[in-house]
Design an enzyme around this catalytic site. Structure first.
Site, PDB file in Angstrom:
ATOM      1  N   PHE A   1      -2.168   4.713  -3.530  1.00 21.67           N
ATOM      2  CA  PHE A   1      -3.470   4.346  -4.104  1.00 21.67           C
ATOM      3  C   PHE A   1      -4.528   5.403  -3.813  1.00 21.67           C
ATOM      4  CE2 PHE A   1      -7.023   2.880  -1.418  1.00 21.67           C
ATOM      5  CZ  PHE A   1      -6.492   3.122  -0.164  1.00 21.67           C
ATOM      6  N   LYS A   2      -4.290   6.289  -2.840  1.00 19.48           N
ATOM      7  CA  LYS A   2      -5.299   7.313  -2.531  1.00 19.48           C
ATOM      8  C   LYS A   2      -5.577   8.211  -3.734  1.00 19.48           C
ATOM      9  CE  LYS A   2      -4.961   7.185   2.413  1.00 19.48           C
ATOM     10  NZ  LYS A   2      -3.977   6.083   2.532  1.00 19.48           N
ATOM     11  N   ASP A   3      -4.619   8.311  -4.657  1.00 22.50           N
ATOM     12  CA  ASP A   3      -4.851   9.107  -5.870  1.00 22.50           C
ATOM     13  C   ASP A   3      -6.034   8.577  -6.685  1.00 22.50           C
ATOM     14  OD1 ASP A   3      -2.698  10.917  -5.526  1.00 22.50           O
ATOM     15  OD2 ASP A   3      -1.286   9.508  -6.444  1.00 22.50           O
TER      16      ASP A   3
END
Ligand SMILES: *Cc1c(COP(=O)(O)O)cnc(C)c1O
Length: 471
Positions: free
Chosen positions: A111-113
């Site tokens: 999810f860091k993207d």
């Protein structure tokens, strides 16, 4: 929109300065001075709009006059154009009243993207407009490094150096970093531990002359723009399930508290979010905090969900700021005492409101594996250990509030193929890498081995950053 520091001593900044500054000069974190409101009519109008259009409308009041015209929309379109799902953050129903939101369709499968892809675009546009360049230097134990490198690769105004502990990240994680073929990307394998890498980065930040010479910047999770990017999927999720007419709750596997704090921000903007359910692994300082109002630092123990192996959750300070009535000097004193004694107790005044919103649940590795096995048995889906902790926390919250009919969205923060060993251990099935990463195991790696030596690392950065050559 202006941003203020949670410690009350740093200058107020506009959006661009907050983006470029990261950590405030008084050691605090930047938060918006006020929460822009998204009224019921505005929420209703967002229903059915594509992710990028919602993102632009949610972010505009925070960005103010920066990125004028189509610049913000352009950044959003390019950031989320890299995602392999049209919806960017699709919802999958897995039970009555329970949905999984898949946040792992970006280039590095975590999810860091969602935040870092946008951060790369924003940096690039803001720096170009100002005629400036930066050198991003960071340390990684795995996930953040690849997401930051993918976000900054090929950006004309950025050079990026990521330090990882040699031989101590998984092969997939290393290859996700070292197979990136871009002239501005530099991987450094340090002969040392993750803590050594972090200490080197801190030492470079504290070397003012070096820091100014390379215009050093950080991409860690305290950057306000990362939180802002994450607010958007709370909005799309709530609206998909019936906001503004119906309330919704979110379950979030948490480490640095950045993801779930974005949910708190969405609630503060007027979204009907009933509860924010925090999932922790055995490093459970957040669970202890929300069940008692007190925190005590203990040692970090490695777990099956390494991205949540954290003791002091940096973004929690943003929530504490509100608990202290937004009085920065008071919070600064409490944080200093916390650092000295390892103890922290929340002030009583607003605790009731916080305790009503936040519900926390902890899982050890055995329970995490059981949760992964259980989802697979009931739905046929493979989930990674972090996402499984969120789901188990959601189920726990539902049990403890039997009458609540409020639907819950549980955030899936990584693709199962990112943690194949744990998934196989739980289910007997080894998830395959998505086809766009199939080349990973055979592609050429690019990295430089360096000793745990500040001067050697600084020399390498100076020799390879393009900054000096353009000025
Ligand atoms: C970073 C990360 C988390 C924790 O998110 P925070 O914003 O630090 O709370 C959870 N799951 C995965 C897969 C992550 O990479």
């Amino acid at each position: 929109m202006r941003y203020i520091s949670t410690r009350g001593q740093a200058p107020r900044l506009g959006f661009e300065e907050a983006l470029l500054t990261g950590l405030a000069r008084d050691g605090g974190l930047y938060v918006p001075e006020t929460w822009p409101q998204l009224g019921k009519a505005a929420q209703a109008r967002l229903a059915g709009q594509p992710y990028g259009a919602v993102a632009a409308q949610v972010m505009r009041p925070f960005v103010g006059r920066s990125l004028a015209g189509k610049a913000l929309q352009g950044a959003i379109a390019e950031a989320y154009g890299t995602f392999r799902h049209q919806a960017v953050a699709p919802l999958v129903q897995i039970d009555e009243g329970l949905w999984l939101m898949e946040l792992f369709h970006g280039p590095t499968l975590a999810f860091k993207d969602v935040a870092l892809q946008l951060l790369g675009q924003l940096y690039d546009r803001v720096l170009k407009a100002r005629g400036e360049r930066i050198t991003v230097i960071g340390a990684t134990s795995g996930d953040t490094g690849s997401a930051a490198l993918e976000a900054c690769r090929d950006r004309a105004a950025i050079d990026i150096f990521i330090l990882h502990p040699k031989g101590r990240v998984s092969e997939v994680q290393r290859r996700q970093m070292t197979t990136i073929d871009a002239a501005n990307v530099h991987n450094i394998a340090i002969d040392g531990s993750f803590d050594d890498c972090q200490d080197l980065v801190k030492a470079m930040f504290n070397d003012q002359a070096f820091r100014d010479r390379v215009n050093m910047a950080a991409v860690n999770s305290i950057n306000w723009a990362r939180v802002l990017a994450q607010v958007v999927y709370y909005v799309t999720g709530a609206i998909a399930l019936g906001a503004p007419h119906r309330a919704v709750s979110f379950a979030v596997p948490s480490g640095n508290f950045g993801n779930v704090y974005a949910g708190y921000a969405a609630k503060s903007m007027g979204l009907p979010i009933e509860r924010l359910i925090v999932g922790s692994n055995r490093n459970d300082i957040l669970t202890r905090f929300f069940s008692s109002g007190a925190m005590k630092i203990t040692r970090v123990t490695p777990s099956l969900s390494p991205s949540m192996d954290i003791q002091v959750s940096s973004n929690l300070e943003r929530l504490l700021f509100d608990l202290f009535d937004r009085k920065g000097e008071k919070l600064a004193a409490a944080m200093q005492e916390f650092r000295r004694s390892g103890h922290f107790t929340a002030p009583q005044r607003h605790w009731g409101r916080v305790a009503k919103t936040f519900h926390a649940h902890r899982l050890d590795d055995r329970q995490t594996l059981a949760a992964m096995r259980d989802v697979h048995r009931r739905t046929g889906m493979l989930v990674d250990p972090h996402s499984a902790i969120g789901l188990a926390a959601a189920l726990d919250a539902r049990r403890s509030a039997a009458k609540s009919a409020t639907p819950i969205i549980s955030l899936a923060t990584a693709h199962p193929a990112k943690f194949p060993d744990a998934v196989e251990q739980a289910t007997g099935i080894r998830p395959a890498l998505p086809s766009h990463l199939a080349h990973l195991m055979s592609a050429r790696e690019r990295l430089t081995d360096l000793p745990n030596d500040l001067a050697r690392v600084q020399d390498f950065v100076l020799a390879n950053t393009r900054l000096g050559h353009n000025r």
